[in-house]
Scaffold this motif. Structure first.
Motif, mmCIF file in Angstrom:
data_model
loop_
_atom_site.group_PDB
_atom_site.id
_atom_site.type_symbol
_atom_site.label_atom_id
_atom_site.label_comp_id
_atom_site.label_asym_id
_atom_site.label_seq_id
_atom_site.Cartn_x
_atom_site.Cartn_y
_atom_site.Cartn_z
ATOM 1 N N SER A 44 -8.480 -3.786 -33.849
ATOM 2 C CA SER A 44 -8.018 -3.220 -32.842
ATOM 3 C C SER A 44 -8.640 -3.368 -31.341
ATOM 4 N N LEU A 45 -9.983 -3.802 -31.832
ATOM 5 C CA LEU A 45 -10.935 -3.675 -30.378
ATOM 6 C C LEU A 45 -11.038 -5.152 -30.003
ATOM 7 N N GLY A 46 -10.904 -5.368 -28.607
ATOM 8 C CA GLY A 46 -11.088 -6.545 -27.926
ATOM 9 C C GLY A 46 -9.646 -7.138 -27.725
ATOM 10 N N GLY A 47 -10.021 -8.349 -26.915
ATOM 11 C CA GLY A 47 -8.763 -9.136 -26.561
ATOM 12 C C GLY A 47 -9.047 -10.541 -26.954
ATOM 13 N N ILE A 48 -9.611 -10.890 -28.026
ATOM 14 C CA ILE A 48 -10.119 -12.337 -28.586
ATOM 15 C C ILE A 48 -9.519 -12.437 -29.953
ATOM 16 N N LEU A 49 -8.980 -13.720 -30.098
ATOM 17 C CA LEU A 49 -8.482 -14.048 -31.565
ATOM 18 C C LEU A 49 -9.530 -14.900 -32.204
ATOM 19 N N GLY A 84 -5.769 -15.180 -36.248
ATOM 20 C CA GLY A 84 -5.857 -13.850 -36.185
ATOM 21 C C GLY A 84 -7.037 -13.288 -36.129
ATOM 22 N N TYR A 85 -7.472 -12.557 -37.422
ATOM 23 C CA TYR A 85 -8.804 -11.702 -37.175
ATOM 24 C C TYR A 85 -9.442 -11.707 -38.426
ATOM 25 N N ILE A 86 -10.782 -11.854 -38.323
ATOM 26 C CA ILE A 86 -11.643 -11.668 -39.396
ATOM 27 C C ILE A 86 -11.844 -10.241 -39.729
ATOM 28 N N ILE A 87 -11.398 -9.732 -40.975
ATOM 29 C CA ILE A 87 -11.452 -8.186 -41.197
ATOM 30 C C ILE A 87 -12.412 -7.942 -42.167
ATOM 31 N N ARG A 88 -12.836 -8.913 -42.826
ATOM 32 C CA ARG A 88 -14.017 -8.766 -43.868
ATOM 33 C C ARG A 88 -14.874 -10.164 -43.828
ATOM 34 N N ARG A 135 -13.238 -18.798 -31.346
ATOM 35 C CA ARG A 135 -12.348 -17.885 -30.799
ATOM 36 C C ARG A 135 -11.626 -18.062 -29.595
ATOM 37 N N ARG A 136 -10.469 -17.447 -29.371
ATOM 38 C CA ARG A 136 -9.674 -17.672 -28.226
ATOM 39 C C ARG A 136 -9.373 -16.400 -27.496
ATOM 40 N N PRO A 137 -9.125 -16.465 -26.232
ATOM 41 C CA PRO A 137 -8.678 -15.196 -25.635
ATOM 42 C C PRO A 137 -7.457 -14.721 -25.975
ATOM 43 N N LEU A 138 -6.990 -13.457 -26.136
ATOM 44 C CA LEU A 138 -5.607 -12.950 -26.445
ATOM 45 C C LEU A 138 -4.724 -13.201 -25.351
ATOM 46 N N ASP A 139 -5.006 -13.014 -24.230
ATOM 47 C CA ASP A 139 -4.340 -13.548 -23.054
ATOM 48 C C ASP A 139 -4.965 -14.816 -22.371
ATOM 49 N N PRO A 140 -4.265 -15.881 -22.584
ATOM 50 C CA PRO A 140 -4.769 -17.231 -22.106
ATOM 51 C C PRO A 140 -4.827 -17.327 -20.732
ATOM 52 N N GLU A 141 -4.557 -16.348 -20.007
ATOM 53 C CA GLU A 141 -4.572 -16.346 -18.430
ATOM 54 C C GLU A 141 -5.823 -15.854 -18.092
ATOM 55 N N LYS A 142 -6.552 -15.292 -19.039
ATOM 56 C CA LYS A 142 -7.890 -14.513 -18.492
ATOM 57 C C LYS A 142 -8.973 -15.345 -19.358
ATOM 58 N N SER A 143 -10.113 -15.320 -18.824
ATOM 59 C CA SER A 143 -11.238 -15.794 -19.639
ATOM 60 C C SER A 143 -11.715 -15.089 -20.701
ATOM 61 N N ILE A 144 -12.164 -15.541 -21.804
ATOM 62 C CA ILE A 144 -12.582 -14.881 -23.007
ATOM 63 C C ILE A 144 -13.674 -14.027 -22.768
ATOM 64 N N LEU A 145 -14.762 -14.135 -21.969
ATOM 65 C CA LEU A 145 -15.492 -13.247 -21.575
ATOM 66 C C LEU A 145 -14.982 -11.875 -21.104
ATOM 67 N N SER A 146 -14.004 -11.887 -20.177
ATOM 68 C CA SER A 146 -13.392 -10.787 -19.395
ATOM 69 C C SER A 146 -12.546 -10.031 -20.599
ATOM 70 N N GLN A 147 -12.266 -10.430 -21.744
ATOM 71 C CA GLN A 147 -11.634 -9.712 -22.870
ATOM 72 C C GLN A 147 -12.367 -9.367 -23.976
ATOM 73 N N PRO A 159 -33.202 -17.543 -23.156
ATOM 74 C CA PRO A 159 -31.967 -16.909 -23.744
ATOM 75 C C PRO A 159 -30.779 -16.982 -23.217
ATOM 76 N N LEU A 160 -29.458 -17.021 -23.653
ATOM 77 C CA LEU A 160 -28.321 -17.157 -22.940
ATOM 78 C C LEU A 160 -27.686 -16.068 -23.226
ATOM 79 N N GLU A 161 -26.723 -15.522 -22.308
ATOM 80 C CA GLU A 161 -25.856 -14.258 -22.364
ATOM 81 C C GLU A 161 -24.396 -14.950 -22.298
ATOM 82 N N GLY A 162 -23.612 -14.497 -23.206
ATOM 83 C CA GLY A 162 -22.319 -14.907 -23.220
ATOM 84 C C GLY A 162 -21.536 -14.669 -24.373
ATOM 85 N N LEU A 163 -21.015 -15.413 -25.066
ATOM 86 C CA LEU A 163 -20.213 -15.457 -26.403
ATOM 87 C C LEU A 163 -19.844 -16.703 -27.087
ATOM 88 N N ILE A 164 -20.362 -17.000 -28.414
ATOM 89 C CA ILE A 164 -20.004 -17.907 -29.152
ATOM 90 C C ILE A 164 -18.606 -18.200 -29.249
#
Length: 208
Positions: free
Chosen positions: A75-80, A93-97, A126-138, A152-157
């Motif tokens: 339920s957390l976040g807006g990424i797939l 979908g989602y990795i649950i374990r 990973r994909r943004p749940l809302d394709p109209e927004k960036s993945i980092l914002s979600q 070092p890099l700040e962001g998301l794989i």
């Protein structure tokens, strides 16, 4: 009495009582008089309620060798999560374990659960749940990746290729590719765009 006097040689005995103070009037004079000390009850604090919320919860450091599996609250976040197998089968979908030995338990968007083996996985992305927004914002978490000998890099794989070992990290300035074998440390912080940090609050209720 209001006009009771106490001589310099008078002895006053005060018996301590729990949660009490002595209430008396003292007037200096030359005569010796009897002193009566009457305690007056009072209550300092009848009840106290403290509610605290801190910015940085307690950290628990674990050794990877001691970790059996990792579960995720979907339920957390807006990424797939997207898994691609060697035969080009794609699961969205989602990795649950995540179990380093047995593989991944994956829940697709139609609420079906699939067991996927690590040897069959070619690409994880990973994909943004809302394709109209960036993945980092979600994303609920923003990561800092430390590489051996690199800045070092700040962001998301957003993509990891298990055949080539390359990862793609989405940063605020754009995408950067690195070799996953060079990652030495990963730290996470909450995405302040999604969550407002809770400040420490204290409630006190007292009755006198």
């Amino acid at each position: 009495e209001a006009d009771t006097c106490i001589a310099d040689t008078a002895v006053v005995e005060v018996v301590p009582l729990d949660m009490t103070v002595a209430d008396s009037t003292v007037v200096e004079c030359d005569s010796v008089a009897e002193v009566v000390v009457e305690p007056v009850d009072f209550s300092l604090v009848d009840s106290v309620e403290v509610v605290e919320a801190v910015d940085n919860p307690s950290e628990i450091r674990l050794n990877w060798d001691d970790v059996n599996y990792i579960e995720r609250n979907t339920s957390l976040g807006g990424i797939l999560d997207v898994i691609v197998l060697g035969d080009n089968t794609e699961y969205v979908g989602y990795i649950i374990r995540n179990n380093p030995v047995s593989g991944i338990r994956f829940k697709t968007l139609d609420n079906k659960v699939h067991m996927l083996k690590w040897d069959d996985i070619v690409i994880y992305s990973r994909r943004p749940l809302d394709p109209e927004k960036s993945i980092l914002s979600q994303s609920p978490l923003i990561s800092t990746y430390t590489f051996a000998g690199l800045k070092p890099l700040e962001g998301l794989i957003v993509e990891q290729d298990y055949e080539t070992g390359l990862i793609t990290i989405e940063t605020a300035d754009g995408s950067v590719q690195r070799n996953s074998a060079r990652i030495t440390n990963i730290t996470n912080r909450p995405n302040e765009n999604l969550y407002t940090p809770k400040r420490k609050t204290t409630k006190r209720r007292a009755v006198y």
